[in-house]
Design a protein around this motif. Structure first.
Motif, PDB file in Angstrom:
ATOM      1  N   TYR A   1     106.827  17.641 -12.928  1.00  0.00           N
ATOM      2  CA  TYR A   1     107.503  17.113 -11.747  1.00  0.00           C
ATOM      3  C   TYR A   1     108.663  18.002 -11.317  1.00  0.00           C
ATOM      4  N   GLN A   2     108.678  18.336 -10.022  1.00  0.00           N
ATOM      5  CA  GLN A   2     109.801  19.048  -9.420  1.00  0.00           C
ATOM      6  C   GLN A   2     110.167  18.335  -8.118  1.00  0.00           C
TER       7      GLN A   2
ATOM      8  N   TYR B   1     109.888  18.914  -3.689  1.00  0.00           N
ATOM      9  CA  TYR B   1     108.858  18.468  -2.741  1.00  0.00           C
ATOM     10  C   TYR B   1     109.230  17.142  -2.082  1.00  0.00           C
ATOM     11  N   HIS B   2     110.158  16.418  -2.669  1.00  0.00           N
ATOM     12  CA  HIS B   2     110.493  15.073  -2.182  1.00  0.00           C
ATOM     13  C   HIS B   2     111.973  14.909  -1.834  1.00  0.00           C
TER      14      HIS B   2
ATOM     15  N   TYR C   1     119.121  21.253  -3.345  1.00  0.00           N
ATOM     16  CA  TYR C   1     117.803  21.475  -2.751  1.00  0.00           C
ATOM     17  C   TYR C   1     117.948  22.103  -1.373  1.00  0.00           C
TER      18      TYR C   1
ATOM     19  N   ASP D   1     109.752  26.303   1.424  1.00  0.00           N
ATOM     20  CA  ASP D   1     108.325  26.027   1.616  1.00  0.00           C
ATOM     21  C   ASP D   1     107.924  24.729   0.943  1.00  0.00           C
ATOM     22  N   GLU D   2     108.502  24.468  -0.232  1.00  0.00           N
ATOM     23  CA  GLU D   2     108.135  23.261  -0.968  1.00  0.00           C
ATOM     24  C   GLU D   2     108.549  22.002  -0.199  1.00  0.00           C
ATOM     25  N   ALA D   3     109.782  21.974   0.302  1.00  0.00           N
ATOM     26  CA  ALA D   3     110.253  20.807   1.042  1.00  0.00           C
ATOM     27  C   ALA D   3     109.506  20.640   2.359  1.00  0.00           C
TER      28      ALA D   3
ATOM     29  N   LYS E   1     106.523  21.554   2.999  1.00  0.00           N
ATOM     30  CA  LYS E   1     105.111  21.226   2.754  1.00  0.00           C
ATOM     31  C   LYS E   1     104.857  19.740   2.889  1.00  0.00           C
ATOM     32  N   THR E   2     105.760  18.914   2.367  1.00  0.00           N
ATOM     33  CA  THR E   2     105.569  17.466   2.441  1.00  0.00           C
ATOM     34  C   THR E   2     106.240  16.857   3.660  1.00  0.00           C
TER      35      THR E   2
ATOM     36  N   GLU F   1     108.875  15.171   3.759  1.00  0.00           N
ATOM     37  CA  GLU F   1     109.373  13.832   3.458  1.00  0.00           C
ATOM     38  C   GLU F   1     110.831  13.635   3.851  1.00  0.00           C
TER      39      GLU F   1
END
Length: 257
Positions: free
Chosen positions: A4-5, A8-9, A48, A53-55, A57-58, A60
């Protein structure tokens, strides 16, 4: 499990609920000229980048902090917005503070902080922004048991696991009970997801039975994507400070509006 990272959320609707109440409690506790301890069992990286890219991507964060700012849910003077403003001033407009940095914003000289994070990359990133906090690269539940009761005894603990380990739901009530017995003056805050299959309800029922005077705050929101299991956010607080119930009700009303 170490997959878990939170990047992304970060900044999602659950973070908004959790961090708004955490910031309010920290602001309340630090208004008194008495030292305190802050403990966090699953700290994450602390900082964060919502343009990463990770954030992105979702997406959220748009339904969480993005929505709150667009609709002016929290005035500039709200403790969470003050903390976020300070983080952005230091790290840039796309920065979002995890709970360790929200807590750090309020902590003063003489206060102490104990942060546990087992994920190697997350722990390394946390070390860069944690300030004078004591870091533990170990299981957060074990850290909490070893540190409590802390010095100073006044303070709070945030318990915020990823719940990747499904046994957490069964084991957390006993863990909270152990900590409350060792640290009966501490404010203990547990975050938990509201899930479409309702698996968290048994845990919550056990906690309510053990702590009838605790405060439960829950909000619901649409899943991040079709079929996603999380449909809300819960906060269970043992020894809630005066006024927290009213602030929790106000935050809950924003989600219903």
């Amino acid at each position: 499990m170490l997959s878990y990272q939170h990047i992304y959320h970060a900044g999602n609707a659950a973070d908004l609920h959790k961090h708004a109440l955490l910031a309010w409690v920290m602001d309340y506790l630090t208004a008194k000229d008495k030292p305190l301890s802050y403990l966090e069992t699953h700290a994450g990286r602390g900082l964060y980048d919502l343009s990463s890219d990770e954030a992105r991507k979702t997406g959220e964060a748009a339904a969480g902090i993005g929505r709150a700012e667009a609709q002016n849910w929290l005035a500039d003077g709200h403790p969470l917005m003050r903390a976020i403003g300070a983080i952005r001033a230091r790290y840039g407009a796309d920065a979002y503070a995890g709970s360790p940095l929200i807590a750090r914003h309020f902590l003063r000289k003489g206060d102490s902080a104990h942060l546990a994070e087992l994920h190697p990359a997350e722990h390394e990133a946390l070390a860069e922004v944690a300030g004078h906090a004591t870091l533990y690269k170990q299981d957060g539940f074990a850290m909490a048991r070893s540190v409590t009761p802390p010095t100073p005894r006044r303070g709070l603990m945030l318990v915020d696991p990823s719940y990747e380990v499904k046994s957490d739901y069964a084991e957390i009530p006993a863990f909270i009970g152990d900590i409350a017995r060792k640290w009966n003056v501490g404010t203990l805050i547990l975050w938990y997801p509201l899930l479409s299959d309702g698996r968290e309800r048994r845990m919550h029922k056990k906690l309510q039975g053990a702590f009838p005077d605790a405060l439960t705050s829950e909000v619901q929101f649409p899943p991040a994507k079709p079929g996603h299991g999380m449909v809300g956010s819960g906060m269970f607080t043992v020894n809630p400070p005066w006024g927290m119930a009213e602030e929790a009700a106000r935050i809950e009303g924003l989600f219903r509006g």
